[in-house]
Design a protein around this motif. Structure first.
Motif, PDB file in Angstrom:
ATOM      1  N   UNK A   8      -3.256  18.411 -10.542  1.00 41.65           N
ATOM      2  CA  UNK A   8      -3.594  17.477 -11.616  1.00 41.65           C
ATOM      3  C   UNK A   8      -2.563  16.346 -11.682  1.00 41.65           C
ATOM      4  N   UNK A   9      -3.054  15.111 -11.816  1.00 48.23           N
ATOM      5  CA  UNK A   9      -2.161  13.955 -11.890  1.00 48.23           C
ATOM      6  C   UNK A   9      -1.795  13.393 -10.535  1.00 48.23           C
ATOM      7  N   UNK A  10      -2.350  13.941  -9.451  1.00 47.75           N
ATOM      8  CA  UNK A  10      -2.097  13.444  -8.100  1.00 47.75           C
ATOM      9  C   UNK A  10      -3.372  12.777  -7.571  1.00 47.75           C
ATOM     10  N   UNK A  11      -3.273  12.047  -6.442  1.00 40.36           N
ATOM     11  CA  UNK A  11      -4.488  11.429  -5.879  1.00 40.36           C
ATOM     12  C   UNK A  11      -5.571  12.441  -5.493  1.00 40.36           C
ATOM     13  N   UNK A  12      -5.208  13.698  -5.322  1.00 38.80           N
ATOM     14  CA  UNK A  12      -6.188  14.714  -4.924  1.00 38.80           C
ATOM     15  C   UNK A  12      -6.936  15.306  -6.109  1.00 38.80           C
ATOM     16  N   UNK A  13      -6.527  14.974  -7.329  1.00 47.64           N
ATOM     17  CA  UNK A  13      -7.114  15.600  -8.516  1.00 47.64           C
ATOM     18  C   UNK A  13      -8.604  15.323  -8.623  1.00 47.64           C
ATOM     19  N   UNK A  14      -9.361  16.376  -8.926  1.00 51.65           N
ATOM     20  CA  UNK A  14     -10.808  16.275  -9.119  1.00 51.65           C
ATOM     21  C   UNK A  14     -11.227  17.325 -10.130  1.00 51.65           C
ATOM     22  N   UNK A  15     -12.392  17.118 -10.737  1.00 51.19           N
ATOM     23  CA  UNK A  15     -12.965  18.090 -11.661  1.00 51.19           C
ATOM     24  C   UNK A  15     -14.355  18.486 -11.207  1.00 51.19           C
ATOM     25  N   UNK A  16     -14.913  19.468 -11.867  1.00 52.02           N
ATOM     26  CA  UNK A  16     -16.251  19.930 -11.507  1.00 52.02           C
ATOM     27  C   UNK A  16     -17.311  18.847 -11.669  1.00 52.02           C
ATOM     28  N   UNK A  17     -17.029  17.867 -12.531  1.00 48.28           N
ATOM     29  CA  UNK A  17     -18.004  16.808 -12.773  1.00 48.28           C
ATOM     30  C   UNK A  17     -18.018  15.743 -11.686  1.00 48.28           C
ATOM     31  N   UNK A  18     -17.017  15.755 -10.793  1.00 45.96           N
ATOM     32  CA  UNK A  18     -16.994  14.765  -9.721  1.00 45.96           C
ATOM     33  C   UNK A  18     -18.147  15.007  -8.751  1.00 45.96           C
ATOM     34  N   UNK A  19     -18.625  13.930  -8.155  1.00 41.07           N
ATOM     35  CA  UNK A  19     -19.774  14.014  -7.242  1.00 41.07           C
ATOM     36  C   UNK A  19     -19.453  14.897  -6.042  1.00 41.07           C
ATOM     37  N   UNK A  20     -20.324  15.852  -5.774  1.00 40.28           N
ATOM     38  CA  UNK A  20     -20.201  16.704  -4.599  1.00 40.28           C
ATOM     39  C   UNK A  20     -19.360  17.942  -4.770  1.00 40.28           C
ATOM     40  N   UNK A  21     -18.604  18.046  -5.869  1.00 45.32           N
ATOM     41  CA  UNK A  21     -17.706  19.187  -6.036  1.00 45.32           C
ATOM     42  C   UNK A  21     -18.491  20.485  -6.207  1.00 45.32           C
ATOM     43  N   UNK A  22     -19.461  20.484  -7.101  1.00 42.43           N
ATOM     44  CA  UNK A  22     -20.241  21.688  -7.347  1.00 42.43           C
ATOM     45  C   UNK A  22     -20.997  22.107  -6.088  1.00 42.43           C
ATOM     46  N   UNK A  23     -21.533  21.123  -5.371  1.00 44.73           N
ATOM     47  CA  UNK A  23     -22.248  21.431  -4.125  1.00 44.73           C
ATOM     48  C   UNK A  23     -21.321  22.057  -3.090  1.00 44.73           C
ATOM     49  N   UNK A  24     -20.094  21.556  -3.008  1.00 46.03           N
ATOM     50  CA  UNK A  24     -19.138  22.096  -2.046  1.00 46.03           C
ATOM     51  C   UNK A  24     -18.760  23.535  -2.369  1.00 46.03           C
ATOM     52  N   UNK A  25     -18.525  23.830  -3.646  1.00 44.37           N
ATOM     53  CA  UNK A  25     -18.119  25.186  -4.025  1.00 44.37           C
ATOM     54  C   UNK A  25     -19.265  26.177  -3.807  1.00 44.37           C
ATOM     55  N   UNK A  26     -20.467  25.790  -4.191  1.00 39.10           N
ATOM     56  CA  UNK A  26     -21.618  26.662  -3.949  1.00 39.10           C
ATOM     57  C   UNK A  26     -21.895  26.794  -2.453  1.00 39.10           C
ATOM     58  N   UNK A  27     -21.690  25.707  -1.710  1.00 39.05           N
ATOM     59  CA  UNK A  27     -21.880  25.755  -0.269  1.00 39.05           C
ATOM     60  C   UNK A  27     -20.902  26.694   0.416  1.00 39.05           C
ATOM     61  N   UNK A  28     -19.654  26.743  -0.080  1.00 40.06           N
ATOM     62  CA  UNK A  28     -18.674  27.673   0.484  1.00 40.06           C
ATOM     63  C   UNK A  28     -19.108  29.116   0.277  1.00 40.06           C
ATOM     64  N   UNK A  29     -19.620  29.422  -0.924  1.00 38.31           N
ATOM     65  CA  UNK A  29     -20.110  30.769  -1.174  1.00 38.31           C
ATOM     66  C   UNK A  29     -21.291  31.116  -0.294  1.00 38.31           C
ATOM     67  N   UNK A  30     -22.220  30.159  -0.116  1.00 36.56           N
ATOM     68  CA  UNK A  30     -23.381  30.393   0.744  1.00 36.56           C
ATOM     69  C   UNK A  30     -22.956  30.590   2.193  1.00 36.56           C
ATOM     70  N   UNK A  31     -22.001  29.795   2.644  1.00 38.71           N
ATOM     71  CA  UNK A  31     -21.496  29.925   4.012  1.00 38.71           C
ATOM     72  C   UNK A  31     -20.914  31.311   4.253  1.00 38.71           C
ATOM     73  N   UNK A  32     -20.093  31.789   3.330  1.00 39.04           N
ATOM     74  CA  UNK A  32     -19.481  33.112   3.495  1.00 39.04           C
ATOM     75  C   UNK A  32     -20.528  34.221   3.421  1.00 39.04           C
ATOM     76  N   UNK A  33     -21.550  34.028   2.593  1.00 39.97           N
ATOM     77  CA  UNK A  33     -22.622  35.013   2.543  1.00 39.97           C
ATOM     78  C   UNK A  33     -23.355  35.108   3.871  1.00 39.97           C
ATOM     79  N   UNK A  34     -23.625  33.968   4.500  1.00 40.92           N
ATOM     80  CA  UNK A  34     -24.307  33.966   5.789  1.00 40.92           C
ATOM     81  C   UNK A  34     -23.419  34.498   6.906  1.00 40.92           C
TER      82      UNK A  34
END
Length: 279
Positions: free
Chosen positions: A158-184
């Motif tokens: 938090x407070x760095x250039x890398x900071x992001x929240x769940x509301x940022x574009x693509x974040x939710x898709x990436x986290x769900x995609x990681x779970x789907x990838x590991x499931x497969x």
């Protein structure tokens, strides 16, 4: 006398036995019970979750220390909270994939597969049930780990250039995609165990597919790499949860289709051998 004779000649009827039918729900229930009865399930799932969360937090901490010290590692220069939090995905996939191999190949090594197929003579429902049960478990563990790693990791950066929240574009898709990838990945491990019927063989092919072959491809000429690398299982799967993409990677949708194709190919090979050869 005739009465006694007639009584003695009456056939004895055995008590009626309840009729049991093999149904998809019952096969799923039996595979669910077998999965959680093994100590290795709890240990390996715990390791997969630990790898995903711990390495994500370590990466986020390293990025924060590099920002504070002014000596940022070149590999972390363009990182985001998502990429840092999912840094442990490669380690978690190994744990979940190995457990997937054990789910099927373990029964061949102990001989329990004979009892399983005697109870389910049609055979293929056993494979579908194992893949479904473990795939869903791996999906749940991977999704949980991805969200936990991101929630804590985003707090660290938090407070760095890398900071992001769940509301940022693509974040939710990436986290769900990681779970789907590991499931497969877990499903592919299950299929490899059924196809090779060897714990050592299944783990070896799994490690080669997701870790060794991508490294060998990097030794090829760059023109070959651009045509082959995006379609490897590991790289296609990574594009599912990557936040950003370029001309050398597949889009999330295309990556998911390619990775699903690899999963279907592994399951098809396992199904063919299970149906055609003896145990």
């Amino acid at each position: 006398m005739s009465t006694l004779t007639a009584t003695a000649e009456e056939p004895r009827t055995a008590p009626a036995r309840p009729a049991y039918r093999v149904t998809g729900r019952r096969v799923l229930s039996s595979e669910w019970a077998k999965l959680w009865s093994l100590r290795s399930t709890w240990i390996t799932l715990g390791l997969g979750l630990l790898f995903l969360v711990a390495f994500g937090l370590i990466a986020a901490s390293r990025y924060k220390s590099g920002i504070n010290s002014g000596r940022m590692d070149r590999d972390f220069a363009t990182s985001t909270a998502v990429s840092l939090s999912l840094f442990g995905t490669n380690f978690a996939q190994l744990a979940l994939g190995v457990l997937g191999v054990l789910v099927t190949a373990g029964e061949y090594s102990t001989g329990m597969i004979r009892s399983t197929l005697a109870a389910v003579p049609r055979r293929l429902p056993v494979l579908w049930s194992k893949a479904t049960v473990f795939g869903l478990v791996a999906l749940a563990v991977g999704t949980l780990g991805a969200f936990v790693a991101f929630l804590f990791g985003s707090g660290i950066v938090s407070g760095t250039p890398a900071a992001m929240g769940l509301s940022h574009a693509g974040v939710l898709r990436s986290l769900l995609g990681a779970g789907l990838y590991l499931g497969l990945v877990g499903v592919i491990g299950t299929a490899l165990g059924a196809l090779l019927r060897s714990v050592a063989g299944g783990i070896s092919v799994l490690v080669a597919t997701f870790m060794l072959i991508p490294g060998l491809i990097s030794l090829l000429p760059s023109s070959w790499q651009d045509n082959i690398s995006p379609y490897l299982p590991s790289h296609a799967g990574e594009s599912v949860f990557a936040l950003t993409h370029d001309s050398t990677t597949l889009s999330p949708g295309a990556g998911l289709l390619v990775f699903l194709s690899w999963t279907a190919l592994a399951l098809a090979g396992a199904a063919y051998r299970l149906a055609r050869s003896d145990v």
